[in-house]
Design a protein around this motif. Structure first.
Motif, PDB file in Angstrom:
ATOM      1  N   SER A 234       1.025  -1.095  -0.586  1.00 46.03           N
ATOM      2  CA  SER A 234      -0.054  -0.029   0.177  1.00 46.03           C
ATOM      3  C   SER A 234       0.807   0.725   0.079  1.00 46.03           C
ATOM      4  O   SER A 234       1.977   1.046   0.383  1.00 46.03           O
ATOM      5  CB  SER A 234      -1.514  -0.007   1.210  1.00 46.03           C
ATOM      6  N   ALA A 235       0.033   1.881  -0.063  1.00 45.51           N
ATOM      7  CA  ALA A 235       1.431   3.724  -0.171  1.00 45.51           C
ATOM      8  C   ALA A 235       1.996   4.245   1.527  1.00 45.51           C
ATOM      9  O   ALA A 235       0.933   3.442   2.794  1.00 45.51           O
ATOM     10  CB  ALA A 235       0.111   4.809  -0.478  1.00 45.51           C
ATOM     11  N   SER A 236       2.713   4.296   1.319  1.00 43.74           N
ATOM     12  CA  SER A 236       3.800   4.802   2.104  1.00 43.74           C
ATOM     13  C   SER A 236       2.581   5.382   3.323  1.00 43.74           C
ATOM     14  O   SER A 236       1.943   6.319   3.234  1.00 43.74           O
ATOM     15  CB  SER A 236       4.676   5.413   2.229  1.00 43.74           C
ATOM     16  N   GLY A 237       2.306   4.549   5.025  1.00 47.03           N
ATOM     17  CA  GLY A 237       1.960   5.472   5.803  1.00 47.03           C
ATOM     18  C   GLY A 237       0.283   4.814   5.865  1.00 47.03           C
ATOM     19  O   GLY A 237      -0.511   5.652   6.112  1.00 47.03           O
ATOM     20  N   ASP A 238      -0.491   4.504   4.656  1.00 50.43           N
ATOM     21  CA  ASP A 238      -1.636   4.264   4.110  1.00 50.43           C
ATOM     22  C   ASP A 238      -1.925   2.311   4.972  1.00 50.43           C
ATOM     23  O   ASP A 238      -1.902   1.624   4.472  1.00 50.43           O
ATOM     24  CB  ASP A 238      -1.784   4.650   3.541  1.00 50.43           C
ATOM     25  N   ILE A 239      -1.366   2.518   5.723  1.00 49.36           N
ATOM     26  CA  ILE A 239      -2.288   1.238   6.951  1.00 49.36           C
ATOM     27  C   ILE A 239      -3.582   1.132   7.429  1.00 49.36           C
ATOM     28  O   ILE A 239      -4.309   1.503   8.146  1.00 49.36           O
ATOM     29  CB  ILE A 239      -0.914   0.180   8.218  1.00 49.36           C
ATOM     30  N   ASP A 240      -4.075   0.160   6.350  1.00 46.40           N
ATOM     31  CA  ASP A 240      -5.673   0.501   6.370  1.00 46.40           C
ATOM     32  C   ASP A 240      -6.378  -0.337   7.734  1.00 46.40           C
ATOM     33  O   ASP A 240      -7.200  -1.754   7.138  1.00 46.40           O
ATOM     34  CB  ASP A 240      -6.930   0.964   5.187  1.00 46.40           C
ATOM     35  N   LEU A 241      -6.055   0.395   8.261  1.00 46.84           N
ATOM     36  CA  LEU A 241      -6.803  -1.375   9.914  1.00 46.84           C
ATOM     37  C   LEU A 241      -8.571  -1.524  10.133  1.00 46.84           C
ATOM     38  O   LEU A 241      -8.953  -2.002  10.313  1.00 46.84           O
ATOM     39  CB  LEU A 241      -6.714  -0.425  10.888  1.00 46.84           C
ATOM     40  N   THR A 242      -9.591  -0.278   8.966  1.00 45.02           N
ATOM     41  CA  THR A 242     -10.836  -1.139   8.760  1.00 45.02           C
ATOM     42  C   THR A 242     -11.057  -1.813   8.684  1.00 45.02           C
ATOM     43  O   THR A 242     -12.466  -3.072   8.203  1.00 45.02           O
ATOM     44  CB  THR A 242     -11.356   0.737   8.275  1.00 45.02           C
ATOM     45  N   TRP A 243     -10.077  -2.861   7.778  1.00 45.31           N
ATOM     46  CA  TRP A 243      -9.779  -4.175   6.825  1.00 45.31           C
ATOM     47  C   TRP A 243      -9.790  -5.205   7.636  1.00 45.31           C
ATOM     48  O   TRP A 243     -10.516  -6.596   8.019  1.00 45.31           O
ATOM     49  CB  TRP A 243      -8.984  -4.530   5.983  1.00 45.31           C
ATOM     50  N   TYR A 244      -9.036  -5.144   8.928  1.00 40.09           N
ATOM     51  CA  TYR A 244      -8.644  -6.136   9.903  1.00 40.09           C
ATOM     52  C   TYR A 244      -8.561  -5.367  11.085  1.00 40.09           C
ATOM     53  O   TYR A 244      -8.118  -4.379  11.338  1.00 40.09           O
ATOM     54  CB  TYR A 244      -7.589  -6.757   9.320  1.00 40.09           C
ATOM     55  N   GLU A 245      -8.268  -6.042  12.095  1.00 41.10           N
ATOM     56  CA  GLU A 245      -8.734  -6.174  13.189  1.00 41.10           C
ATOM     57  C   GLU A 245      -7.209  -6.675  13.934  1.00 41.10           C
ATOM     58  O   GLU A 245      -7.197  -5.290  14.450  1.00 41.10           O
ATOM     59  CB  GLU A 245      -9.365  -6.620  14.714  1.00 41.10           C
ATOM     60  N   ASP A 246      -6.702  -7.430  13.494  1.00 39.59           N
ATOM     61  CA  ASP A 246      -5.092  -6.879  14.269  1.00 39.59           C
ATOM     62  C   ASP A 246      -4.752  -7.982  12.797  1.00 39.59           C
ATOM     63  O   ASP A 246      -4.557  -7.961  12.018  1.00 39.59           O
ATOM     64  CB  ASP A 246      -5.094  -8.414  15.943  1.00 39.59           C
ATOM     65  N   ASP A 247      -3.352  -8.191  13.772  1.00 38.23           N
ATOM     66  CA  ASP A 247      -1.699  -9.482  12.923  1.00 38.23           C
ATOM     67  C   ASP A 247      -1.982  -9.269  11.461  1.00 38.23           C
ATOM     68  O   ASP A 247      -0.980  -9.301  10.565  1.00 38.23           O
ATOM     69  CB  ASP A 247      -3.023 -11.294  11.539  1.00 38.23           C
ATOM     70  N   TYR A 248      -2.044  -7.741  11.859  1.00 39.98           N
ATOM     71  CA  TYR A 248      -0.139  -6.918  11.106  1.00 39.98           C
ATOM     72  C   TYR A 248       0.982  -7.164  11.720  1.00 39.98           C
ATOM     73  O   TYR A 248       0.979  -7.204  12.498  1.00 39.98           O
ATOM     74  CB  TYR A 248      -1.010  -5.676  11.460  1.00 39.98           C
TER      75      TYR A 248
ATOM     76  N   ILE B 206       5.036   1.099   0.685  1.00 39.92           N
ATOM     77  CA  ILE B 206       5.070   0.078   1.557  1.00 39.92           C
ATOM     78  C   ILE B 206       4.647  -2.198   1.707  1.00 39.92           C
ATOM     79  O   ILE B 206       4.154  -1.534   0.953  1.00 39.92           O
ATOM     80  CB  ILE B 206       5.286  -0.021   3.287  1.00 39.92           C
ATOM     81  N   VAL B 207       5.858  -2.460   1.996  1.00 42.17           N
ATOM     82  CA  VAL B 207       5.305  -4.373   2.101  1.00 42.17           C
ATOM     83  C   VAL B 207       4.654  -4.717   3.392  1.00 42.17           C
ATOM     84  O   VAL B 207       5.780  -3.914   4.384  1.00 42.17           O
ATOM     85  CB  VAL B 207       6.100  -5.150   1.373  1.00 42.17           C
ATOM     86  N   TYR B 208       4.011  -5.086   3.745  1.00 39.96           N
ATOM     87  CA  TYR B 208       3.951  -5.835   5.631  1.00 39.96           C
ATOM     88  C   TYR B 208       2.812  -7.036   5.169  1.00 39.96           C
ATOM     89  O   TYR B 208       2.387  -7.703   3.982  1.00 39.96           O
ATOM     90  CB  TYR B 208       3.493  -4.575   6.312  1.00 39.96           C
ATOM     91  N   VAL B 209       2.592  -7.252   6.641  1.00 42.42           N
ATOM     92  CA  VAL B 209       2.692  -8.981   6.114  1.00 42.42           C
ATOM     93  C   VAL B 209       0.841  -8.961   6.765  1.00 42.42           C
ATOM     94  O   VAL B 209       0.826  -8.307   7.692  1.00 42.42           O
ATOM     95  CB  VAL B 209       3.200 -10.044   7.216  1.00 42.42           C
ATOM     96  N   LYS B 210       0.681  -9.408   6.185  1.00 44.11           N
ATOM     97  CA  LYS B 210      -0.946 -10.099   7.131  1.00 44.11           C
ATOM     98  C   LYS B 210      -0.684 -11.616   7.450  1.00 44.11           C
ATOM     99  O   LYS B 210      -1.507 -12.359   6.542  1.00 44.11           O
ATOM    100  CB  LYS B 210      -2.376  -9.330   6.103  1.00 44.11           C
ATOM    101  N   GLY B 211      -1.567 -11.842   8.622  1.00 45.33           N
ATOM    102  CA  GLY B 211      -1.760 -13.680   9.825  1.00 45.33           C
ATOM    103  C   GLY B 211      -0.664 -13.688   9.798  1.00 45.33           C
ATOM    104  O   GLY B 211       1.423 -14.054   9.764  1.00 45.33           O
ATOM    105  N   ASN B 212      -0.795 -14.802  10.844  1.00 43.86           N
ATOM    106  CA  ASN B 212      -0.122 -15.013  11.456  1.00 43.86           C
ATOM    107  C   ASN B 212       1.081 -16.230  11.408  1.00 43.86           C
ATOM    108  O   ASN B 212       2.412 -16.721  11.024  1.00 43.86           O
ATOM    109  CB  ASN B 212      -0.422 -15.618  12.978  1.00 43.86           C
ATOM    110  N   ARG B 213       0.867 -17.447  10.519  1.00 46.07           N
ATOM    111  CA  ARG B 213       1.118 -18.467   9.569  1.00 46.07           C
ATOM    112  C   ARG B 213       3.013 -17.758   9.062  1.00 46.07           C
ATOM    113  O   ARG B 213       3.698 -17.674   9.125  1.00 46.07           O
ATOM    114  CB  ARG B 213       0.030 -18.814   8.934  1.00 46.07           C
ATOM    115  N   LEU B 214       2.222 -16.932   7.953  1.00 45.60           N
ATOM    116  CA  LEU B 214       2.886 -15.799   6.817  1.00 45.60           C
ATOM    117  C   LEU B 214       4.131 -15.041   7.632  1.00 45.60           C
ATOM    118  O   LEU B 214       5.257 -15.046   7.633  1.00 45.60           O
ATOM    119  CB  LEU B 214       2.517 -14.714   6.011  1.00 45.60           C
ATOM    120  N   LYS B 215       3.381 -14.535   9.255  1.00 50.02           N
ATOM    121  CA  LYS B 215       4.993 -13.798  10.321  1.00 50.02           C
ATOM    122  C   LYS B 215       5.926 -15.172  10.583  1.00 50.02           C
ATOM    123  O   LYS B 215       6.707 -14.683  10.182  1.00 50.02           O
ATOM    124  CB  LYS B 215       4.092 -12.801  11.348  1.00 50.02           C
ATOM    125  N   ASP B 216       5.137 -16.331  10.770  1.00 51.13           N
ATOM    126  CA  ASP B 216       6.131 -17.505  11.716  1.00 51.13           C
ATOM    127  C   ASP B 216       7.329 -17.669  10.346  1.00 51.13           C
ATOM    128  O   ASP B 216       8.287 -18.073  10.234  1.00 51.13           O
ATOM    129  CB  ASP B 216       4.644 -18.729  11.881  1.00 51.13           C
TER     130      ASP B 216
END
Length: 623
Positions: free
Chosen positions: A571-585, A600-610
Motif C-alpha cells: 500500500s502507499a507509504s503510511g497507509d495501513i488500513d486497519l478498517t479491513w482487519y482487526e489485528d495480525d499486521y 510499503i509492504v507488510y504482512v497479514k496473518g500469523n502463519r505467514l509471519k512465522d
C-alpha cells in the motif's frame, strides 16, 4: 562462401539498411524494463501462464481485460530462460524491434522483385520510410499484440504477390506454398489481436478483385480451406485454454465477442451517430496527417487513383501496383473503421458534457496507425519513381484536403481536447511540442496543449510542401527520402524520451523499494504466494505483477475467493488500513518504512509471519 559474399554485395544497400534500422530500434528497446499500462501486463499474462506463472487474480483486479496470445507465445520462452523480470521485458522489446525492422526487408523484396525498382538504394530507403513511422515505432515499445497488426500485413502482401506471380509462371507448388504462408500470416494477425480479422478480410477481398476484375489467378483455394480450418481450430483451442486458466477468477469482461453488446451498434444509422462518426473520422485523419508530415493523405489519394484503374481496366499500371494499392487501402480502411465504430459515441459524449475525460479517443491513432505503413510506402513510391501520378492538381488536392481536415479539427475538436483530459500515451506523436512536467500525468490523464497541436500541424504542412517541391528532381529524391527518415527519427526520439522512457522510469522509481525487497523474500511464494494490491492506494497492481512474476497479486474484491488469511500487502507509504482487519499486521524490521517515498509492504496473518521468521526475517507487530 563466395556466393554468399556476391549476394551480400548485390544487396549491400539492403544489408546496410537492415543494420541501421535494427541498431536504431534496438537502441531504444534496451532501456525499457517494465510495462506501464494494464494492456501490457494482461497480454504478458498469457506468456507467463505458459511458463508456469499464475496472474489470473491480477487480470480480475484489472477488470477482466482479454487480449489474444500470439505476441505472448513469441515471448513465452523468455519467462523460462530469464528469472529477471526486467530482462524478460527488455528482450520482449528487442524482439518487437527485430520484427518491426523486418519491414525494410519485405518492402525491399516487393520493390525490387515485383515493382522492378532498378535503384536498390531507393527500395531500401522506401522500406525504412515505411518502417520508421513514428507512432508505429513507439507503439512497438509496448508489450501488446498491436505491434504485429502493422507487420503481418506486409508479409501477407508479399506472399500474395508471389502467388499471383507463381500462377503467371504456372508453378503450382510455389503457388500452394505462398498461399499457405499468406493464410498463416493473416490468421496469425487475428490470433495476435481481434482487429487482425481485417487482414483476413482484406486478403480475401483482394483475391476476389484480382480474379474477377483483373482476370488473374492467385490463391489456391483448396490450401486456403485446409489452413483456415486448421489454424482457426488452433485459435479456438488456445483461446479457450487461456480463458479457462486466466479468466476463471473474474471472467473475461472486455474485448471478447461474449462481452460485447452487439445491439449497441444498431444506432450507427441514426443521424446523430453518423455525425459523431464523421467528426471522429476527421479528427483521426488530422492526427495521422500531422504525425506523418502529410504523407498519409498522399498515400490515400494515390491508392484511390490506382484502384480506379482496376475497374476502368486502364493499362498504365502494372497489376502489382494495383494489388498493393488495393490491399493497402483495405487494411487502412478496415483498421480505421473498426476503431471509429468502437469509439462512435465519444464526440457526442464530450460535446454534451456527459463525459469529462478520455478526450484522447477523439485523436486516437493507435488503431488506425497500424494500417498506414503501406500507404506511406505508396506515398514515397510516387514521390520518387512515379511522379506523373502526383500532378500539381493532385498535390493541390492533398493540400486542400489537409486544410479542410485541419479547419474542422480546430473548429470542432480542438476545444474539447483542450478542455477535458485524456491519456497522452494513446496519442503519442501529438505530444511532440507539449510540455509535460509530470510523467504520471501521461498515464492518469492530462489536457492537450492547443499551441502544441498548432505547431505540429504547421510542421506537417511544411514537410508535405517541401516533399512536393523535391519530388521528381533527379538525385533530390534521395535527399527527400533521407529527409523524411530524419524527420521520422526526430519525432521518435522526442516522444520516446518524453512519453515512453519517462513513464518507464516513473514506474521503476515508484515500485523500486517494494520490488527490490520482495525479490529477497520470494522463498515464501510456494506456500504463501498472494499479495494484496489494487483497491488500496499507491501504485497500480499491474506495475507490480510484471516485476514480481512468482507472486499472485490480487485486489480487495478477489479476497473472498482466496480462502486464506495470510498474505503480503502493498500500500502507499503510511497507509495501513486497519478498517479491513482487526489485528495480525506485521512489519519487516529491515524495511525502511520511515523513508519510503512511494509504497510499503507488510504482512497479514500469523502463519505467514512465522514463515518469514523461519526464513530469517525479523518481524514486529504493527501497533
Amino acid at each position: 562462401m563466395n556466393k554468399f559474399i556476391l549476394k551480400v554485395k548485390e544487396h549491400r544497400f539492403l544489408v546496410i539498411g537492415l543494420i541501421f534500422t535494427w541498431f536504431y530500434l534496438i537502441a531504444y528497446a534496451i532501456p525499457l524494463t517494465v510495462p506501464v499500462i494494464s494492456d501490457e501486463t494482461v497480454t504478458m499474462a498469457n506468456g507467463a501462464y505458459l511458463a508456469g506463472y499464475d496472474w489470473s487474480y491480477m487480470i480480475a483486479a484489472c477488470g477482466g481485460l482479454y487480449y489474444k496470445y500470439v505476441q505472448a507465445l513469441m515471448t513465452a520462452p523468455l519467462f523460462w530462460l530469464c528469472k529477471d523480470p526486467a530482462m524478460v521485458y527488455r528482450l520482449t522489446m528487442v524482439i518487437h524491434a527485430l520484427l518491426h525492422g523486418s519491414i525494410v526487408w519485405i518492402v525491399y523484396v516487393i520493390g525490387v522483385r515485383h515493382l522492378r525498382i532498378k535503384k536498390k538504394e531507393i527500395a531500401v530507403l522506401l522500406g525504412i520510410v515505411a518502417c520508421l513511422i513514428p507512432a508505429n515505432v513507439l507503439y512497438a515499445y509496448y508489450s501488446r499484440g498491436d505491434v504485429l497488426l502493422g507487420i503481418f500485413p506486409w508479409y501477407v502482401l508479399a506472399c500474395f504477390l508471389e502467388t499471383v506471380r507463381a500462377c503467371e509462371e504456372t508453378k503450382r507448388g510455389k503457388c500452394m506454398l505462398f498461399t499457405a504462408l499468406a493464410i498463416i500470416f493473416s490468421i496469425l494477425s487475428y490470433m495476435a489481436h481481434t482487429r487482425g480479422i481485417i487482414v483476413i478480410i482484406a486478403l480475401f477481398m483482394t483475391a476476389v478483385v484480382v480474379r474477377f476484375f483483373m482476370k488473374r489467378k492467385s490463391l489456391s483455394w483448396a490450401i486456403v480451406a485446409v489452413f483456415c480450418l486448421l489454424m482457426l481450430c488452433v485459435d479456438h483451442f488456445m483461446g479457450n485454454t487461456l480463458k479457462s486458466a486466466l479468466y476463471a477468477v473474474g471472467g473475461a469482461n472486455a474485448n471478447t465477442v461474449e462481452s460485447t453488446n452487439m445491439t449497441a451498434f444498431f444506432d450507427i444509422f441514426s443521424l446523430s451517430t453518423i455525425k459523431a462518426m464523421i467528426m471522429l473520422c476527421i479528427s483521426w485523419l488530422y492526427t495521422l496527417f500531422s504525425s506523418t508530415y502529410g504523407l498519409v493523405l498522399v498515400g490515400l489519394l494515390v491508392s484511390l487513383l490506382f484502384i480506379v484503374h482496376i475497374f476502368y481496366k486502364k493499362e498504365c499500371l502494372t497489376y502489382e501496383e494495383k494489388i498493393i494499392a488495393l490491399f493497402g487501402l483495405l487494411i487502412f480502411v478496415g483498421y480505421f473503421l473498426v476503431g471509429v465504430l468502437f469509439f462512435k459515441g465519444i464526440f457526442t459524449e464530450l460535446s454534451s458534457g456527459a463525459l469529462k475525460k478520455r478526450s484522447d479517443r477523439m485523436v486516437y491513432d493507435r488503431y488506425a496507425v497500424c494500417g498506414i505503413s503501406i500507404l506511406m510506402f505508396l506515398a514515397g513510391y510516387v514521390l520518387t519513381l512515379k511522379t506523373h501520378w502526383l500532378s500539381w492538381k493532385n498535390k493541390g488536392l492533398c493540400v486542400l484536403s489537409a486544410c479542410g481536415i485541419s479547419a474542422v479539427f480546430f473548429w470542432k475538436i480542438h476545444p474539447l481536447i483542450t478542455k477535458y483530459p485524456g491519456y497522452l500515451y494513446n496519442t503519442i506523436i501529438l505530444n511532440t511540442f507539449q510540455k509535460i512536467e509530470d510523467a504520471w500525468s501521461i498515464m492518469t490523464g492530462a489536457v492537450y496543449n492547443g499551441r502544441a497541436l498548432v505547431l505540429l500541424v504547421v510542421l506537417a504542412f511544411v514537410g508535405m510542401l517541401a516533399f512536393f517541391w523535391m519530388s521528381g528532381k533527379g538525385r533530390a529524391v534521395i535527399y527527400m527520402l533521407a529527409l523524411i527518415i530524419a524527420g521520422e527519427c526526430c519525432l521518435v526520439h522526442v516522444n520516446y524520451l518524453k512519453i515512453r522512457k519517462s513513464t518507464n522510469d516513473a514506474v521503476v522509481e515508484s515500485t523500486n523499494d517494494v520490488v527490490n525487497y520482495l525479490r529477497n523474500v520470494d522463498g515464501v511464494t510456494t506456500d504463501f504466494p498472494y499479495v494484496l494490491k489494487g483497491g488500496i492506494s499507491g501504485t497500480k497492481i499491474q506495475y507490480y505483477q510484471a516485476q514480481l512474476m512468482k507472486y499472485k497479486l490480487f485486489g480487495k474484491r478477489q479476497e473472498a475467493q482466496l480462502n486464506t488469511e495470510d498474505f503480503l500487502i502493498i500500500s502507499a507509504s503510511g497507509d495501513i488500513d486497519l478498517t479491513w482487519y482487526e489485528d495480525d499486521y506485521y512489519l519487516f524490521d529491515d524495511f525502511d518504512y520511515a523513508n519510503a517515498e512511494y509504497d510499503i509492504v507488510y504482512v497479514k496473518g500469523n502463519r505467514l509471519k512465522d514463515k518469514m521468521e523461519s526464513l530469517g526475517h525479523k518481524m514486529r507487530k504493527y501497533e
